[in-house]
Design a protein around this motif. Structure first.
Motif, PDB file in Angstrom:
ATOM      1  N   UNK A  33       4.338  15.081   1.051  1.00 25.93           N
ATOM      2  CA  UNK A  33       3.353  14.046   1.391  1.00 25.93           C
ATOM      3  C   UNK A  33       2.963  13.225   0.162  1.00 25.93           C
ATOM      4  N   UNK A  34       2.629  13.912  -0.917  1.00 27.54           N
ATOM      5  CA  UNK A  34       2.214  13.211  -2.132  1.00 27.54           C
ATOM      6  C   UNK A  34       3.401  12.498  -2.790  1.00 27.54           C
ATOM      7  N   UNK A  84       4.091   9.123  -0.984  1.00 30.21           N
ATOM      8  CA  UNK A  84       3.109   8.070  -1.262  1.00 30.21           C
ATOM      9  C   UNK A  84       3.088   7.677  -2.731  1.00 30.21           C
ATOM     10  N   UNK A  85       3.392   8.620  -3.605  1.00 31.85           N
ATOM     11  CA  UNK A  85       3.457   8.300  -5.029  1.00 31.85           C
ATOM     12  C   UNK A  85       4.599   7.326  -5.296  1.00 31.85           C
TER      13      UNK A  85
END
Lengths: 75, 547
Positions: free
Chosen positions: A44-45, A48-49
C-alpha cells in the motif's frame, strides 16, 4: 514624483520562475526517491510512494523544460 | 530518521537557492511589490491557495479541529472558501485593478479618504506580525516534535530561508515558492487520504465505525450542522462566516489580493482567483477527511492524542515510512513557509506604501522605495522573531489578534460593498460607520459575552452598513470625480462611453486613420464563467451529500 527604475521583462520573470520551480521539484523528488526504502515498504505504501514521488519528479521535468524553452526564446 | 532530516534540509536549501537565483531579476518597486505584473493565471491559482494554507489555517489547526469536531471543518473548503474566491475573482478584483493600487487600504483611500486607509493598514500590520510569529512558533514546535531538533535553531533556519527569498525577491519570489509549495502539498500529502481510506474500509467504513460502533453523532458528518451546534451553528456559518468573514478575507486580506495584483492581466487575476477554489475544495481531502478517519487508526494502533492540534503530526509520525514522512514534512513546511512568506511580503508592502511613503518620506525615487521595501521586510522579520516567545504564551496577544480580525472584517465588508455598489457612500459616512462597527464588535465580545466569531462579524457588518448609509445621507455626497472608475455604476458608464465613442468614430465622417480594435477572446476552456459555474455546481453536490 517617483522616478521609475527600469523593470524586468515580465516574460523573463516567468521563465526564471518556471526554471526554478522545475529544478526545486526535480531535485526534491529525486532525493526523496533515493532516500525512500521502497523495497521494504508494504504494498500500500510502496504504491502511493512511487505514484507521489513520480508525479513530483514529472512535474519537475515539465517545468524545467518549460523554463529552459521560454528562457532560450528570450535570448 | 536521517532520511527525513536530509529531505527536509535539501528542501530548505533548494528554497533558499532558488530565491537567491530568482532575485537577480528584481529591479524596481513594481518588480518587488507586484512581481513586475508578470504572473499568469496558474501561478495566481497556486499562490492564492498556498497563501491561504498554513500551519494555522490548514494541516495542524484545521486538521486538529476536524479530528475533534468532524466534517463541519470542511465548510471552509467546500462552502465558504470557493464561494469567497469566486465572488472576489468575479467582482472585487476588477475594481482593485482599475484603481491601479498596490494595497487594499490604498483602494479605501481612493474611494473614501486618508483616515480609513491608515486605520485599516495599522490593524492589518499588527495582525500580520502576530500571524508570522504564530506560524514560526508552530513550525518550530512541529519540527522539534517530529525530528527532535532544537526549537530556536529551527525557528532561525525557517526565518532565514523564508526571510532571504522574500527580502531579495519580493512578490515574484513569493509567488514562485508558493507554486512549488502548492505542488508539494497536493502531490506529496494527498496519498495519506487513500492510504487511510484503504485502512479503514472507505467512507462507509468510517461512518459504520464512528456512528454504528462508537455512537458518534450524525452531526459529526455534517458540513452545516443545526443552530445548537457549539462549534459552528449552520445558519451563523452561512451569515457570518460565508457572507462576511470569508469574502472579507478574500477581498480584504492584503496577501490574498496582492497575488492577484501581480498578475500579467486582469483576466489572469480573475481566472487565477476563480480556479484557486479547485485546490481549496481539494484541501479538505488533504487534512479534513484524513483526520476524520484518524480516530479509528489511532485506536487500532493504541495511540492516545492529548491535544487535537497535535493529531496530524502524530498520525504521520506513527504511520508513514521513512522517505514518505520526509516528503510530508516538506509538504507541511511548505504550508507554513508559504503563509509566512506571503504575510511578510504584504506587511512590508503596507508599511512602505501605506505608512512610510505617506507620512515619513514623500516623493523619493523608485529605487528609494525599493530599498525601503527590503528594509521593511527585514524589520518585520526581526519584530516577528521577537514576538515568537510571547505569542502563544501571552493570552493577550492572540486575543487581540482575534479581536482585531472581528473588528476589521465585518466593517470592511460593509464599507467595501457600499464603496462599489452605492456611489452615494462618502468619506464621513464610511469613517463613522467603520469605527462604529469596530467598537460594536468589541462591545459584543466584551460586554455582551458573544464569543462566536461569525456572530460578531455578522452584526458588526450590519451595524457598519446601517451607520454608513445614515451618516452618508446626512452629509454631502462625494464628488463625481472621487467615485469615477471605482463604483459599479461608474465602470458601466465608462464602458458605455467607450462603446459610444467607438461607434461615433466608425459610423461618422472619418477625419483620420482609425486604429482597428482587436479583441482576443480566451479559448472556451479558459472562460471564467464556465469555471465558476462548474465549481459552484461541485459545491452544491458536496453540500447535498454532506450538508
Amino acid at each position: 514624483m517617483s522616478h521609475g527604475n527600469p523593470s524586468a521583462n515580465p516574460k523573463l520573470i516567468v521563465a526564471v520562475q518556471m526554471l526554478c520551480i522545475g529544478m526545486v521539484l526535480l531535485v526534491l523528488g529525486l532525493v526523496v526517491v533515493l532516500r525512500s526504502p521502497v523495497k521494504s515498504m508494504s504494498p500500500l505504501f510502496r504504491t502511493w510512494s512511487i505514484l507521489s514521488n513520480g508525479a513530483i519528479v514529472l512535474a519537475g521535468i515539465v517545468f524545467t523544460i518549460g523554463g529552459i524553452v521560454r528562457y532560450r526564446r528570450l535570448h | 530518521m536521517y532520511s527525513n532530516l536530509i529531505i527536509t534540509a535539501v528542501y530548505l536549501v533548494l528554497m533558499f537557492g532558488a530565491g537567491i537565483f530568482f532575485s537577480r531579476n528584481i529591479k524596481s518597486t513594481s518588480d518587488y511589490f507586484l512581481a513586475g505584473r508578470s504572473a499568469p493565471w496558474f501561478w495566481i491559482m497556486g499562490a492564492v491557495w498556498a497563501t491561504n494554507i498554513g500551519f494555522l489555517h490548514g494541516y495542524l489547526a484545521h486538521g486538529g479541529a476536524a479530528y475533534e469536531w468532524g466534517l463541519i471543518q470542511a465548510n471552509f473548503e467546500w462552502f465558504q472558501g470557493p464561494f469567497g474566491y469566486i465572488l472576489t475573482g468575479l467582482f472585487f478584483i476588477a475594481f482593485y485593478w482599475r484603481a491601479g493600487i498596490y494595497t487594499v487600504p490604498q483602494f479605501l483611500e481612493r474611494r473614501y479618504g486618508n483616515g480609513i486607509r491608515t486605520i485599516y493598514a495599522l490593524a492589518w500590520i499588527f495582525i500580520f506580525l502576530v500571524t508570522i510569529a504564530a506560524e514560526l512558533y508552530l513550525g518550530g514546535m512541529f519540527l522539534k516534535n517530529i525530528l527532535h531538533i532544537p526549537f530556536w535553531p529551527t525557528v532561525f533556519v525557517l526565518t532565514g530561508v523564508v526571510g532571504t527569498y522574500m527580502l531579495l525577491g519580493g512578490l515574484g519570489a513569493a509567488i514562485m515558492m508558493e507554486f512549488v509549495q502548492f505542488v508539494i502539498m497536493m502531490l506529496g500529502t494527498m496519498p495519506l487520504l487513500f492510504i487511510l481510506l484503504k485502512m479503514v474500509g472507505g467512507f462507509k467504513g468510517i461512518t459504520t465505525t464512528l456512528i454504528g460502533q462508537w455512537g458518534a453523532s450524525a452531526q459529526y458528518f455534517s458540513v452545516l450542522p443545526d443552530i445548537h451546534h457549539p462549534y459552528g451553528p449552520g445558519p451563523w456559518v452561512i451569515l457570518g462566516q460565508c457572507l462576511v468573514v470569508t469574502i472579507g478575507w478574500c477581498a480584504g486580506h492584503q496577501s490574498m489580493v496582492q497575488r492577484n495584483l501581480g498578475a500579467r492581466s486582469l483576466y489572469d487575476a480573475k481566472l487565477g482567483y476563480v480556479v484557486a477554489s479547485i485546490p481549496k475544495t481539494l484541501g479538505a481531502f488533504l487534512y479534513i477527511v484524513p483526520m476524520i478517519a484518524a480516530p479509528i487508526v489511532f485506536s487500532r494502533m493504541g495511540i492516545f492524542v492529548e491535544k487535537s492540534d497535535a493529531a496530524y503530526g502524530k498520525l504521520i509520525l506513527n504511520l508513514l515510512p521513512q522517505g514518505m514522512l520526509g516528503l510530508f514534512i516538506a509538504g507541511l513546511l511548505s504550508a507554513g513557509l508559504s503563509s509566512i512568506g506571503s504575510v511578510l511580503n504584504s506587511a512590508s508592502t503596507m508599511i512602505v506604501k501605506d505608512i512610510y511613503e505617506r507620512f515619513f518620506v514623500k516623493g523619493q525615487s523608485d529605487h528609494h522605495y525599493f530599498v525601503a521595501g527590503r528594509v521593511a521586510t527585514f524589520g518585520v522579520i526581526i519584530a516577528s522573531l521577537l514576538l515568537v516567545p510571547v505569542v502563544l504564551k501571552v493570552y493577550l496577544i492572540m486575543w487581540l489578534e482575534q479581536l482585531l480580525l472581528a473588528m476589521v472584517l465585518g466593517p470592511f465588508m460593509a464599507v467595501l460593498v457600499l464603496a462599489i455598489f452605492w456611489p452615494r457612500a462618502n468619506t464621513p459616512g464610511s469613517l463613522v460607520g467603520f469605527l462604529t462597527g469596530g467598537v460594536f464588535a468589541v462591545l459584543l465580545q466584551q460586554v455582551f459575552g458573544v464569543d462566536i466569531f461569525f456572530q460578531i462579524s455578522w452584526w458588526s457588518f450590519v451595524v457598519t452598513l446601517a451607520v454608513t448609509v445614515v451618516a452618508s445621507l446626512l452629509t454631502p455626497p462625494p464628488k463625481k470625480e472621487k467615485t469615477a472608475g471605482l463604483t459599479w455604476q461608474s465602470n458601466f458608464e465608462v464602458l458605455v462611453g467607450e462603446v459610444v465613442e467607438d461607434r461615433a468614430l466608425t459610423k461618422a465622417v472619418q477625419v483620420g486613420e482609425i486604429q482597428q480594435r482587436t479583441i482576443v477572446l480566451p479559448p472556451w476552456y479558459l472562460n471564467i464563467k464556465y469555471w465558476a459555474t462548474a465549481i459552484l455546481a461541485v459545491q452544491v453536490v458536496l453540500l447535498l451529500f454532506f450538508g
